[in-house]
Design an enzyme around this catalytic site. Sequence first.
Site, mmCIF file in Angstrom:
data_model
loop_
_atom_site.group_PDB
_atom_site.id
_atom_site.type_symbol
_atom_site.label_atom_id
_atom_site.label_comp_id
_atom_site.label_asym_id
_atom_site.label_seq_id
_atom_site.Cartn_x
_atom_site.Cartn_y
_atom_site.Cartn_z
ATOM 1 N N LYS A 162 0.837 -1.212 0.000
ATOM 2 C CA LYS A 162 0.000 0.000 0.000
ATOM 3 C C LYS A 162 0.865 1.253 0.000
ATOM 4 C CE LYS A 162 -3.543 2.708 0.216
ATOM 5 N NZ LYS A 162 -3.319 3.804 1.082
ATOM 6 N N GLU A 203 1.190 6.421 -6.997
ATOM 7 C CA GLU A 203 0.145 7.456 -7.085
ATOM 8 C C GLU A 203 0.765 8.850 -7.094
ATOM 9 O OE1 GLU A 203 -2.371 9.368 -3.538
ATOM 10 O OE2 GLU A 203 -2.863 7.267 -3.891
#
Length: 507
Positions: free
Chosen positions: A199, A206
């Site tokens: 993550k 991102e």
Amino acid sequence: MSKPFDKIGVVGAGSMGGSMAMLFAEHGLQVSVYDVADKNIDSLTERLNDPTSGLTPDLHQRVAGFKDLSQFMHSLGGKDTDKLLVFSIPHGSAADKVISEIRPHLSRGDIILDGGNEWYENAQRRQRELAPDGIAYLSMGVSGGYQSARRGPSISPSGDKDAVERVMPLLQQFAAKDAKSGKACVANLGPAGCGHYVKMVHNGIEQGILGVVNEAWELLYKCLHTDLDTIAHIFRKWEEEGELKRNFLVGIGADICGRPKENGERGHVVNEVQDKVVQDADDSEGTGIWSVMEAAKRHVSAPTIASAHFFRITSADRAQRMEVVEALGESIGAARKQHLESKARTEFIEDLRLAVYCATLASFAQGLNLIARASADEGWNVNLAECMQIWREGCIIRSEHIADVLQPALEASPGVTNVLSLEALAEEIKRTVPYLRKVVQDGLEWNAHMPALSASLEYFKYCGGKHLPSQFMEAELDYFGAHSYDLKSEGDGEVKKGKHHFEWKPA
């Protein structure tokens, strides 16, 4: 055999926790929610009573808010009842404090799913501390923001294998579903804290893509002076077909550019937003910082991710920036307006589309290489193809065409340590890097801000460089530090200190 869970406790009633509570209720669970801040429980109650929440009246009865910790834990059952809890709280000391407070209420067979953006070593420490008492602490990345938390996020759990498998049927219900295959975007990624690590890297990727799309927006808006509604149309077309198909950040970029002010006011909301990103600089978000640190520590080149991060850090302190503007003058950092003929303008926009795609591939490659290196270092055996599968839906880096390129290639090469060597990815880079080069060249002439785009171009250049100027750097290191070096005639060499030293100048 343990009974399936029919109750779940959510710690943290913020936007993410509250949204997950409603999602859990819709899937048949009785949900208890606790928060140290009474106002968050009050706010959740208001959300539940809001007719736009999507919950029917009978489902309201499945969600109960608690301001008292003992009552909250009691609602999940006594010592003889296996309890399932989900943390949706800030990283760091907050989770440790909650664990210490609920520890007297926990017993063998209980499972904690930490869905916050936690540092993976904190997750592993808690796993070690709780395991002797038979309490499973699972490291669980949850991606997609509060909106996906309501509809179905991308989930990356890890930890005790039996505990993960025990909750997997529930997670498969809650997780986002891949529109193409129907598969749930969740997988048991492996042992220890690799779920949070994946993550973390997701957020690093991102960050890189955010930088790339941000720079594309400036080229269109400030350099070409394209109006926002037209940019919305351009981004929407990019997101609907081709290499950027169903790219989440391009898609929401279209939404943002096309969003007018409310109450009949002229203009667009985005033009009211100040040019600073503070969530790294104020320590409310750690994943971007950790991604850059981990890339440096594990010797993985990640310049797209790092450049986007440092851009954000500089943007955050606007007051300090204004002092530098005063010192250097406004022109040094001002994008220059361009006047392109219709044909040239159309060609540039197409070049820009492919440049954005190429630089987005760079961000993915850097993140996947970091996961591969960490997995090898830690013995996690993380499957990169599964990472791409869980990122197909419900997450911020969703990009359908890129997943279609990378996932099959990774499935065919499960042990790959550098994804740039994959033929499918290499072909895409070779095909589109000329457009990235052209956009960077144009952007330099126009004085556009391009840290992520230019870093992506340099990344491909030096990763694919057969003869780098670093031989000169190696010589200088040997000159002043007796660093030693390898000879060209000795082959490609290993990653270790060279065998030769030249006395360039007697000490």
